[in-house]
Design an enzyme around this catalytic site. Structure first.
Site, mmCIF file in Angstrom:
data_model
loop_
_atom_site.group_PDB
_atom_site.id
_atom_site.type_symbol
_atom_site.label_atom_id
_atom_site.label_comp_id
_atom_site.label_asym_id
_atom_site.label_seq_id
_atom_site.Cartn_x
_atom_site.Cartn_y
_atom_site.Cartn_z
ATOM 1 N N ASN A 45 0.833 -1.215 0.000
ATOM 2 C CA ASN A 45 0.000 0.000 0.000
ATOM 3 C C ASN A 45 0.863 1.260 0.000
ATOM 4 N N SER A 49 6.825 3.339 1.649
ATOM 5 C CA SER A 49 7.729 3.028 0.527
ATOM 6 C C SER A 49 7.226 3.730 -0.722
ATOM 7 N N GLY A 95 3.730 -4.459 7.196
ATOM 8 C CA GLY A 95 3.420 -4.154 8.588
ATOM 9 C C GLY A 95 4.053 -2.832 8.978
ATOM 10 N N LYS A 97 6.474 -0.800 11.794
ATOM 11 C CA LYS A 97 7.666 -1.311 12.497
ATOM 12 C C LYS A 97 8.342 -0.336 13.468
ATOM 13 N N ASN A 112 -2.952 -3.222 11.853
ATOM 14 C CA ASN A 112 -2.157 -3.511 10.646
ATOM 15 C C ASN A 112 -1.425 -4.847 10.765
ATOM 16 N N SER A 137 10.775 -10.709 14.618
ATOM 17 C CA SER A 137 11.835 -9.812 15.077
ATOM 18 C C SER A 137 12.453 -10.332 16.366
ATOM 19 N N TYR A 161 4.725 -3.067 19.545
ATOM 20 C CA TYR A 161 5.207 -3.616 18.277
ATOM 21 C C TYR A 161 5.635 -5.071 18.455
ATOM 22 N N LYS A 165 4.136 -8.857 16.963
ATOM 23 C CA LYS A 165 4.910 -9.916 16.296
ATOM 24 C C LYS A 165 4.710 -11.254 17.017
ATOM 25 N N ASN A 211 16.501 4.715 13.660
ATOM 26 C CA ASN A 211 17.515 3.667 13.765
ATOM 27 C C ASN A 211 18.917 4.220 13.539
ATOM 28 N N ILE A 229 24.361 9.612 20.855
ATOM 29 C CA ILE A 229 24.565 8.221 21.279
ATOM 30 C C ILE A 229 23.765 8.041 22.565
ATOM 31 N N ARG A 304 17.998 5.965 25.797
ATOM 32 C CA ARG A 304 16.666 6.068 25.173
ATOM 33 C C ARG A 304 15.720 5.120 25.917
HETATM 34 P P1 NAD Z 1 9.346 -1.192 5.601
HETATM 35 O O1 NAD Z 1 8.425 -0.256 6.278
HETATM 36 O O2 NAD Z 1 10.447 -0.649 4.773
HETATM 37 O O3 NAD Z 1 8.496 -2.207 4.682
HETATM 38 C C1 NAD Z 1 7.184 -2.582 4.985
HETATM 39 C C2 NAD Z 1 6.373 -2.454 3.698
HETATM 40 O O4 NAD Z 1 5.028 -2.875 3.957
HETATM 41 C C3 NAD Z 1 6.315 -1.031 3.175
HETATM 42 O O5 NAD Z 1 6.569 -1.038 1.780
HETATM 43 C C4 NAD Z 1 4.878 -0.596 3.482
HETATM 44 O O6 NAD Z 1 4.413 0.355 2.535
HETATM 45 C C5 NAD Z 1 4.145 -1.924 3.398
HETATM 46 N N1 NAD Z 1 2.909 -2.006 4.185
HETATM 47 C C6 NAD Z 1 2.720 -1.667 5.492
HETATM 48 N N2 NAD Z 1 1.469 -1.942 5.866
HETATM 49 C C7 NAD Z 1 0.851 -2.484 4.787
HETATM 50 C C8 NAD Z 1 -0.450 -2.989 4.552
HETATM 51 N N3 NAD Z 1 -1.386 -2.967 5.504
HETATM 52 N N4 NAD Z 1 -0.743 -3.481 3.334
HETATM 53 C C9 NAD Z 1 0.180 -3.487 2.338
HETATM 54 N N5 NAD Z 1 1.438 -3.026 2.513
HETATM 55 C C10 NAD Z 1 1.758 -2.522 3.721
HETATM 56 O O7 NAD Z 1 9.919 -2.179 6.722
HETATM 57 P P2 NAD Z 1 11.083 -3.260 6.635
HETATM 58 O O8 NAD Z 1 12.222 -2.764 7.443
HETATM 59 O O9 NAD Z 1 11.306 -3.651 5.229
HETATM 60 O O10 NAD Z 1 10.396 -4.427 7.455
HETATM 61 C C11 NAD Z 1 9.695 -5.488 6.821
HETATM 62 C C12 NAD Z 1 9.127 -6.407 7.881
HETATM 63 O O11 NAD Z 1 10.177 -6.879 8.713
HETATM 64 C C13 NAD Z 1 8.123 -5.730 8.820
HETATM 65 O O12 NAD Z 1 7.095 -6.647 9.115
HETATM 66 C C14 NAD Z 1 8.939 -5.444 10.055
HETATM 67 O O13 NAD Z 1 8.153 -5.403 11.205
HETATM 68 C C15 NAD Z 1 9.898 -6.621 10.071
HETATM 69 N N6 NAD Z 1 11.154 -6.351 10.794
HETATM 70 C C16 NAD Z 1 11.914 -5.264 10.451
HETATM 71 C C17 NAD Z 1 13.093 -5.007 11.167
HETATM 72 C C18 NAD Z 1 13.937 -3.793 10.853
HETATM 73 O O14 NAD Z 1 14.732 -3.392 11.704
HETATM 74 N N7 NAD Z 1 13.854 -3.200 9.664
HETATM 75 C C19 NAD Z 1 13.499 -5.844 12.208
HETATM 76 C C20 NAD Z 1 12.707 -6.949 12.517
HETATM 77 C C21 NAD Z 1 11.539 -7.199 11.792
HETATM 78 N N1 UFG Z 2 21.166 4.490 18.807
HETATM 79 C C1 UFG Z 2 21.832 5.658 19.147
HETATM 80 N N2 UFG Z 2 21.481 6.803 18.481
HETATM 81 C C2 UFG Z 2 20.520 6.838 17.519
HETATM 82 C C3 UFG Z 2 19.857 5.629 17.183
HETATM 83 C C4 UFG Z 2 20.196 4.479 17.866
HETATM 84 O O1 UFG Z 2 22.693 5.666 20.007
HETATM 85 O O2 UFG Z 2 20.243 7.921 16.964
HETATM 86 C C5 UFG Z 2 21.551 3.242 19.487
HETATM 87 C C6 UFG Z 2 20.432 2.606 20.295
HETATM 88 O O3 UFG Z 2 20.388 3.157 21.578
HETATM 89 C C7 UFG Z 2 20.834 1.125 20.255
HETATM 90 C C8 UFG Z 2 21.506 0.979 18.891
HETATM 91 O O4 UFG Z 2 21.880 2.291 18.488
HETATM 92 O O5 UFG Z 2 21.792 0.868 21.245
HETATM 93 C C9 UFG Z 2 20.597 0.397 17.828
HETATM 94 O O6 UFG Z 2 19.385 1.135 17.786
HETATM 95 P P1 UFG Z 2 18.330 0.995 16.587
HETATM 96 O O7 UFG Z 2 17.251 1.993 16.843
HETATM 97 O O8 UFG Z 2 19.031 1.065 15.283
HETATM 98 O O9 UFG Z 2 17.814 -0.508 16.730
HETATM 99 P P2 UFG Z 2 17.074 -1.267 17.921
HETATM 100 O O10 UFG Z 2 17.942 -2.396 18.339
HETATM 101 O O11 UFG Z 2 16.629 -0.320 18.963
HETATM 102 O O12 UFG Z 2 15.757 -1.815 17.204
HETATM 103 C C10 UFG Z 2 15.790 -2.395 15.898
HETATM 104 C C11 UFG Z 2 14.428 -2.185 15.214
HETATM 105 C C12 UFG Z 2 13.369 -2.972 15.939
HETATM 106 C C13 UFG Z 2 13.771 -4.405 16.044
HETATM 107 C C14 UFG Z 2 15.124 -4.543 16.700
HETATM 108 C C15 UFG Z 2 15.566 -5.991 16.683
HETATM 109 O O13 UFG Z 2 14.101 -0.810 15.220
HETATM 110 O O14 UFG Z 2 12.181 -2.910 15.194
HETATM 111 O O15 UFG Z 2 16.085 -3.756 15.979
HETATM 112 O O16 UFG Z 2 15.459 -6.513 15.414
HETATM 113 F F1 UFG Z 2 12.849 -5.074 16.769
#
Ligand code: NAD
Ligand code: UFG
Length: 348
Positions: A45, A49, A95, A97, A112, A137, A161, A165, A211, A229, A304
Site C-alpha cells: 500500500n 515506501s 506491517g 515497524k 495492521n 523480530s 510492536y 509480532k 535507527n 549516542i 533512550r
Molecule cells: P518497511 O516499512 O520498509 O516495509 C514494509 C512495507 O510494507 C512497506 O513497503 C509498506 O508500505 C508496506 N505495508 C505496510 N502496511 C501495509 C499494509 N497494511 N498493506 C500493504 N502493505 C503494507 O519495513 P522493513 O524494514 O522492510 O520491514 C519489513 C518487515 O520486517 C516488517 O514486518 C517489520 O516489522 C519486520 N522487521 C523489520 C526489522 C527492521 O529493523 N527493519 C526488524 C525486525 C523485523
Molecule cells: N542508537 C543511538 N542513536 C541513535 C539511534 C540508535 O545511540 O540515533 C543506538 C540505540 O540506543 C541502540 C543501537 O543504536 O543501542 C541500535 O538502535 P536501533 O534503533 O538502530 O535498533 P534497535 O535495536 O533499537 O531496534 C531495531 C528495530 C526494531 C527491532 C530490533 C531488533 O528498530 O524494530 O532492531 O530486530 F525489533
C-alpha cells in the site's frame, strides 16, 4: 530428456506473493528471489515506501514483476490475487515497524500487523496456499535472560510492536497445530542494515531516522549535524549499546533459503537471522567513518527509554537447518549504506 512445454507445471518457476515487497527488506528480498528464478507478485500500500523502488528492483534483476497497489487488510483484493495468479507461497513483510510509535498508536499496530495477518491467512487458507515466510523480530525475546538469544529463549516483548509480532507467531503456531499442511517459516530478524551494492535500493526513512545506521548515514551526508549516542553507561565494553547488525542482502538470502526449505517439504521452522556478532554504537560510528572517509560528529546523551543494553543472535540453527549464514562484515554494511546515501543526495 523431453523438452519442457507450456503445460509442464513442474518446470515452471513458482510464483510468490510478496506483501510489503516495496519496503526496505522486501525490495532486497525481491531481487534475491528473482535471481533464484521466482516470479513475483508484490502487494504493497506504499504507506512506507515508493512504487519507484519496484522499478529499481526490476532494473537490478533485469526481470519484470507484477505490482499490486493494495492493502493486506483488503480480503476481496487478496482473494482476487490468490485466485488469478498461481501463487505457490507468500512472504509476509507488510506491517508497521516503529517501536516508539507503537506505544503512541497501539491500535494502528494491532490493526495492521495482527488483523492484517489474520486477513492474509484466511485468504491463503481459502485459496489453499499454505506456504508462508513471516517477518518476525528479535524484539519478541525482550529482556535477555541469557545471551546470545537462541530460539528457545523465553518470549516476553516489552513494547506493543513486539507484542504484535509475538501474537502473529502464536497464531501461526496454532494454525500449524490445527492443520499440518501449513509450511511456515518464522524468521526473527536482528538489526538489518546496509543496501544493495548497486546503490539503487536501500533504507530511506521518512523524517528523522529512529535507527542508528540511517541516522549515521545522514550525519555523514551532512543532513544531520551530529549523532546522539543514547547512553554510554551500559554494562558493555565501551558503555554504548550493543546490537547484532546484519546486511540486508544476507537477510534476503535467508528468505530464499527458508522458502526453498519449505518447498522441499522439510517442515516448519522458527529461526534467528543475525550475524551472531554484537557491535557497539561507537564501533558502528567508527566503521562508518572509515567507509565514508568523513568524521561522524557525535555526543553522548541519556539512555533512550525502552532500549535494551545489548543483544545478539545465536544463528547456528539457521546455519544447521538452511545451510545459511550471514557473510558480510560491518565494513561492507557501512560501505553499502554510504553508497546508497550518496545516491539519494545526488538525486535530491
Ligand atoms: P518497511 O516499512 O520498509 O516495509 C514494509 C512495507 O510494507 C512497506 O513497503 C509498506 O508500505 C508496506 N505495508 C505496510 N502496511 C501495509 C499494509 N497494511 N498493506 C500493504 N502493505 C503494507 O519495513 P522493513 O524494514 O522492510 O520491514 C519489513 C518487515 O520486517 C516488517 O514486518 C517489520 O516489522 C519486520 N522487521 C523489520 C526489522 C527492521 O529493523 N527493519 C526488524 C525486525 C523485523
Ligand atoms: N542508537 C543511538 N542513536 C541513535 C539511534 C540508535 O545511540 O540515533 C543506538 C540505540 O540506543 C541502540 C543501537 O543504536 O543501542 C541500535 O538502535 P536501533 O534503533 O538502530 O535498533 P534497535 O535495536 O533499537 O531496534 C531495531 C528495530 C526494531 C527491532 C530490533 C531488533 O528498530 O524494530 O532492531 O530486530 F525489533
Amino acid at each position: 530428456m523431453a523438452p519442457t512445454t507450456e503445460h509442464d507445471q513442474s518446470a515452471r518457476p513458482s510464483t510468490l506473493l510478496i506483501t510489503g515487497g516495496a519496503g526496505y527488506i522486501g525490495s532486497h528480498t525481491c531481487v534475491a528471489l528473482q535471481a533464484a528464478g521466482y516470479r513475483l507478485v508484490v502487494l504493497d500500500n506504499f504507506c512506507n515506501s515508493q512504487p519507484e523502488t519496484l522499478d529499481r528492483v526490476e532494473r537490478i534483476s533485469g526481470q519484470r514483476l507484477t505490482a499490486v497497489h493494495g492493502d493486506v487488510r483488503d480480503r476481496a483484493l487478496l482473494d482476487r490475487v490468490l485466485s488469478e495468479q498461481a501463487i505457490a507461497g507468500v512472504i509476509h513483510f507488510a506491517g508497521l515497524k516503529a517501536v516508539g510509535e507503537s506505544s503512541e498508536k497501539p491500535l494502528d499496530y494491532y490493526e495492521n500487523n495482527v488483523a492484517g495477518s489474520v486477513t492474509l491467512l484466511q485468504a491463503m487458507q481459502a485459496a489453499g496456499v499454505k506456504t508462508l515466510v513471516f517477518s518476525s523480530s528479535a524484539t519478541v525475546y525482550g529482556m535477555p535472560q541469557f545471551l546470545p538469544y537462541t530460539e528457545a529463549h523465553p518470549l516476553a516483548p516489552v513494547n506493543p510492536y513486539g507484542r504484535t509480532k509475538l501474537m502473529v507467531e502464536d497464531m501461526l503456531r496454532d494454525l500449524q497445530q490445527a492443520d499440518a499442511a501449513w509450511r511456515i517459516a518464522i524468521l526473527r530478524y536482528f538489526n538489518p542494515v546496509g543496501a544493495h551494492p548497486s546503490g539503487l535500493i536501500g533504507e530511506d526513512p521518512q523524517g528523522i531516522p529512529n535507527n542508528l545506521m540511517p541516522f549515521i548515514a545522514q550525519v555523514a551526508g551532512g543532513r544531520r549535524a551530529f549523532l546522539n549516542i543514547w547512553g554510554n553507561d551500559y554494562d558493555t565494553p565501551d558503555g554504548t549499546g550493543v546490537r547484532d547488525y546484519i546486511h540486508v542482502d544476507d537477510l534476503a538470502a535467508g528468505h530464499v533459503a527458508a522458502l526453498q526449505h519449505l518447498q522441499r517439504g522439510a517442515g516448519s521452522v522458527t529461526l534467528n537471522l543475525g550475524s551472531g556478532v554484537g557491535h557497539s554504537v561507537l564501533e558502528v560510528a567508527q566503521a562508518f567513518e572509515a567507509a565514508c572517509g568523513r568524521p561522524i560528529a557525535r555526543q553522548f546523551a541519556p539512555r533512550r527509554a525502552g532500549d535494551l543494553p545489548a543483544f545478539w543472535a545465536d544463528s547456528s540453527l539457521a546455519q544447521q537447518v538452511l545451510g545459511w549464514r550471514a557473510a558480510s562484515s560491518l565494513t561492507q554494511m557501512c560501505e553499502d549504506t554510504w553508497r546508497f546515501q550518496r545516491g539519494l543526495q545526488t538525486a535530491s
